[in-house]
Write a protein that holds these residues in place. Sequence first.
Motif: not given
Length: 272
Positions: A34-35, A40-42, A77-81
């Motif tokens: 991302a930097a 980017t997604g995680l 960063v798009r985060l999903m958990s």
Amino acid sequence: MNRLLPGVRILMVCGGKGGVGKSTVAAHIAMSLAAAGVRTGLLDADFQGPSLPVLFGTRERPLVRNGRISPVVRAGVRLMSTGLLADASRALAWKGPLLRGALRQLARDVDWGDVSTLVIDTPPGTGEVHMALADLLDISAAVVVTTPQRMALEDTRRCVTMLARLGIDIPAVVQNMAHYSCPCCGERTELFPNAGLTEALLAETGYPGARLVELPLLPEIASAADRGVPSALGGADPASAADKAFASLADLLRGDDPARPILAPLQEGRTS
């Protein structure tokens, strides 16, 4: 094209053994990409031991808009958990169709937006999650994380064999905690006596071209993760050995080394 995420490059981060730092490596790969301008997604696909909320220091619940789940965003960063969707103390013992359905929903019903690269942190081992992901998505490549211990490498062998059977390329193997450098004198100490076994394993299993990336044992990485601020987000000095190591790994995956464009297709997702 991906069956559920068309046009998105999928990078799995795998580890045959638990406790080798796989989730930390996945988080830093996402941050570093991302930097560098990659959208980017995680996705934290370890339902039984989700680490993403701790690594990023967030319990923010994703919002649902028009039937789609909006990821939590940290530093672009798009985060999903599942750790963000359910109570932290709740064990999600999903198997079979239920587990596959949950993975399908996280890919299909999450609004990933303009993400061009999705990093997926997988659970340790060679289990059902990996098989389900390979069925649901077209995996571009996988990074395998290990430590130079014979016990960890035996599990890594099984992980690499599984990825080969699934036809998934391995551009890099991360040998985490490869060594320790004294902060006073700089003397390098090998923590484990079997560092050469990783190269032998790659040659034996048919991946002799995979780049071996060594990450040193650095207390600031663990400290930053415990504080919920990965070092790539400012948890450590940007000039530190930790950030330099993770940045070099991200450069490798982006194909920025003209002599070794290992995963050059990821460049297509870079912003102008």
